[in-house]
Write a protein that holds these residues in place. Structure first.
Motif, mmCIF file in Angstrom:
data_model
loop_
_atom_site.group_PDB
_atom_site.id
_atom_site.type_symbol
_atom_site.label_atom_id
_atom_site.label_comp_id
_atom_site.label_asym_id
_atom_site.label_seq_id
_atom_site.Cartn_x
_atom_site.Cartn_y
_atom_site.Cartn_z
ATOM 1 N N SER A 46 75.954 108.745 20.504
ATOM 2 C CA SER A 46 76.692 109.896 19.991
ATOM 3 C C SER A 46 78.185 109.734 20.239
ATOM 4 C CB SER A 46 76.190 111.183 20.642
ATOM 5 O OG SER A 46 76.389 111.122 22.035
ATOM 6 N N ALA A 47 78.754 108.659 19.704
ATOM 7 C CA ALA A 47 80.171 108.400 19.892
ATOM 8 C C ALA A 47 80.843 108.152 18.551
ATOM 9 C CB ALA A 47 80.367 107.193 20.810
ATOM 10 N N SER A 48 82.056 108.670 18.407
ATOM 11 C CA SER A 48 82.861 108.412 17.213
ATOM 12 C C SER A 48 83.506 107.038 17.337
ATOM 13 C CB SER A 48 83.977 109.449 17.094
ATOM 14 O OG SER A 48 83.467 110.722 16.887
ATOM 15 N N ALA A 49 83.836 106.455 16.193
ATOM 16 C CA ALA A 49 84.577 105.198 16.214
ATOM 17 C C ALA A 49 85.971 105.469 16.779
ATOM 18 C CB ALA A 49 84.677 104.627 14.808
ATOM 19 N N PRO A 50 86.460 104.630 17.692
ATOM 20 C CA PRO A 50 87.800 104.829 18.252
ATOM 21 C C PRO A 50 88.872 104.742 17.167
ATOM 22 C CG PRO A 50 86.559 103.238 19.540
ATOM 23 C CD PRO A 50 85.771 103.495 18.292
ATOM 24 N N SER A 51 89.980 105.420 17.384
ATOM 25 C CA SER A 51 91.075 105.386 16.416
ATOM 26 C C SER A 51 92.402 105.166 17.143
ATOM 27 C CB SER A 51 91.115 106.689 15.612
ATOM 28 O OG SER A 51 91.295 107.806 16.449
ATOM 29 N N VAL A 52 93.375 104.635 16.402
ATOM 30 C CA VAL A 52 94.688 104.313 16.960
ATOM 31 C C VAL A 52 95.744 105.155 16.242
ATOM 32 C CG1 VAL A 52 96.372 102.473 17.359
ATOM 33 C CG2 VAL A 52 93.932 101.972 17.460
ATOM 34 N N HIS A 53 96.694 105.681 17.031
ATOM 35 C CA HIS A 53 97.726 106.566 16.500
ATOM 36 C C HIS A 53 99.067 106.211 17.108
ATOM 37 C CE1 HIS A 53 94.504 109.047 14.880
ATOM 38 N NE2 HIS A 53 93.870 108.689 15.980
ATOM 39 N N ARG A 54 100.125 106.600 16.447
ATOM 40 C CA ARG A 54 101.468 106.259 16.912
ATOM 41 C C ARG A 54 101.893 107.106 18.112
ATOM 42 N NH1 ARG A 54 106.790 107.082 16.221
ATOM 43 N NH2 ARG A 54 106.780 108.864 14.850
ATOM 44 N N LYS A 55 101.576 108.392 18.108
ATOM 45 C CA LYS A 55 102.035 109.299 19.172
ATOM 46 C C LYS A 55 100.858 109.786 20.022
ATOM 47 C CE LYS A 55 104.862 112.174 16.418
ATOM 48 N NZ LYS A 55 105.512 113.258 16.103
ATOM 49 N N PRO A 56 101.117 110.047 21.312
ATOM 50 C CA PRO A 56 100.052 110.579 22.175
ATOM 51 C C PRO A 56 99.454 111.890 21.646
ATOM 52 C CG PRO A 56 101.963 109.967 23.498
ATOM 53 C CD PRO A 56 102.362 109.830 22.059
ATOM 54 N N GLN A 57 100.298 112.754 21.060
ATOM 55 C CA GLN A 57 99.796 114.024 20.517
ATOM 56 C C GLN A 57 98.779 113.770 19.402
ATOM 57 O OE1 GLN A 57 102.965 113.230 20.945
ATOM 58 N NE2 GLN A 57 104.081 114.919 21.865
ATOM 59 N N ASP A 58 99.042 112.762 18.569
ATOM 60 C CA ASP A 58 98.128 112.455 17.472
ATOM 61 C C ASP A 58 96.808 111.886 17.998
ATOM 62 O OD1 ASP A 58 100.127 113.299 15.754
ATOM 63 O OD2 ASP A 58 100.845 111.265 15.344
ATOM 64 N N ALA A 59 96.892 111.071 19.054
ATOM 65 C CA ALA A 59 95.674 110.527 19.663
ATOM 66 C C ALA A 59 94.839 111.651 20.272
ATOM 67 C CB ALA A 59 96.030 109.477 20.723
ATOM 68 N N ALA A 60 95.491 112.571 20.991
ATOM 69 C CA ALA A 60 94.771 113.698 21.584
ATOM 70 C C ALA A 60 94.136 114.551 20.492
ATOM 71 C CB ALA A 60 95.713 114.534 22.452
ATOM 72 N N SER A 61 94.876 114.816 19.423
ATOM 73 C CA SER A 61 94.342 115.625 18.322
ATOM 74 C C SER A 61 93.132 114.968 17.668
ATOM 75 C CB SER A 61 95.426 115.876 17.269
ATOM 76 O OG SER A 61 96.419 116.736 17.772
ATOM 77 N N ALA A 62 93.195 113.659 17.463
ATOM 78 C CA ALA A 62 92.070 112.949 16.834
ATOM 79 C C ALA A 62 90.824 113.003 17.711
ATOM 80 C CB ALA A 62 92.453 111.499 16.544
ATOM 81 N N ALA A 63 90.999 112.791 19.008
ATOM 82 C CA ALA A 63 89.854 112.839 19.927
ATOM 83 C C ALA A 63 89.265 114.242 19.987
ATOM 84 C CB ALA A 63 90.276 112.354 21.319
ATOM 85 N N LEU A 64 90.125 115.246 20.033
ATOM 86 C CA LEU A 64 89.640 116.627 20.072
ATOM 87 C C LEU A 64 88.925 117.004 18.782
ATOM 88 C CD1 LEU A 64 92.636 118.440 21.806
ATOM 89 C CD2 LEU A 64 90.351 118.009 22.752
ATOM 90 N N ALA A 65 89.470 116.605 17.648
ATOM 91 C CA ALA A 65 88.834 116.927 16.364
ATOM 92 C C ALA A 65 87.436 116.334 16.291
ATOM 93 C CB ALA A 65 89.698 116.428 15.206
ATOM 94 N N ALA A 66 87.276 115.099 16.746
ATOM 95 C CA ALA A 66 85.960 114.454 16.702
ATOM 96 C C ALA A 66 84.985 115.110 17.679
ATOM 97 C CB ALA A 66 86.093 112.964 17.006
#
Length: 188
Positions: A46-66
């Motif tokens: 039950s894990a989402s595929a990891p993703s890469v983002h330019r800013k820490p805020q975008d990384a946090a948002s992507a992890a939270l959304a998933a």
């Protein structure tokens, strides 16, 4: 699924990883698609595929959304969010001090606001119109142990966001990993 006087236990429901450096995200011990397809009896299934983002805020948002997106719709909007921000807070304070001592740099109000870990999750919380509680934890109760939120009948789900900072040679520069884990009460 309760036994005796004990309520439902917290069980991992879904994990999501996002970061600011592709090499670090790829090196993070993360379940592969093959493990998930094989039905591994771990969080791998039950894990989402990891993703890469330019800013820490975008990384946090992507992890939270998933992570929040994996919860049943009736639990998603009000599930509590716990942000483990000790590493980020320490790094941000060091970065701020370095900026204060840099004679070539003029401090701006955004420099002090940028230290706040709440700024990393505000973007997602606002966009998602999340109505649940949000707790910023400077340090987990047991250092080194995984933080498990208290979920049960009154609070059937929660998401824990662990902000991992990997500092570079320059104290103002670091790679960030956002590991979000959705938890729910067993039997719900």
């Amino acid at each position: 699924m309760t036994t005796g006087t004990r309520g439902p236990a917290a069980v991992r429901w879904h994990r999501a990883l996002a970061g600011t450096d592709g090499a670090r995200v790829a090196a993070f011990p993360w379940p592969t698609a093959v493990e998930a397809e094989a039905g591994a009896e771990t969080a791998a299934a039950s894990a989402s595929a990891p993703s890469v983002h330019r800013k820490p805020q975008d990384a946090a948002s992507a992890a939270l959304a998933a992570a929040f997106g994996s919860l049943p719709p009736d639990l998603r909007a009000t599930a509590a969010l716990y942000v483990l921000c000790h590493d980020y807070g320490t790094w941000a304070a060091r970065r701020f001090v370095a900026r204060c001592h840099d004679p070539a740099r003029r401090l701006r109000p955004s420099d002090s606001v940028g230290m706040e870990a709440s700024e990393l999750v505000r973007t997602w919380l606002t966009a998602a119109e999340h109505r649940g509680d949000c707790y910023l934890l400077a340090q987990p109760p047991l250092p080194g142990a995984e933080f498990t939120p208290a979920v049960g009948v009154g609070r059937p789900a929660a998401v824990v966001l662990d902000l991992i900072v990997v500092p570079g040679e320059d104290p103002r520069d670091a790679d960030h990993l956002a590991l979000a884990t959705a938890w729910k009460a067993s039997g719900l």
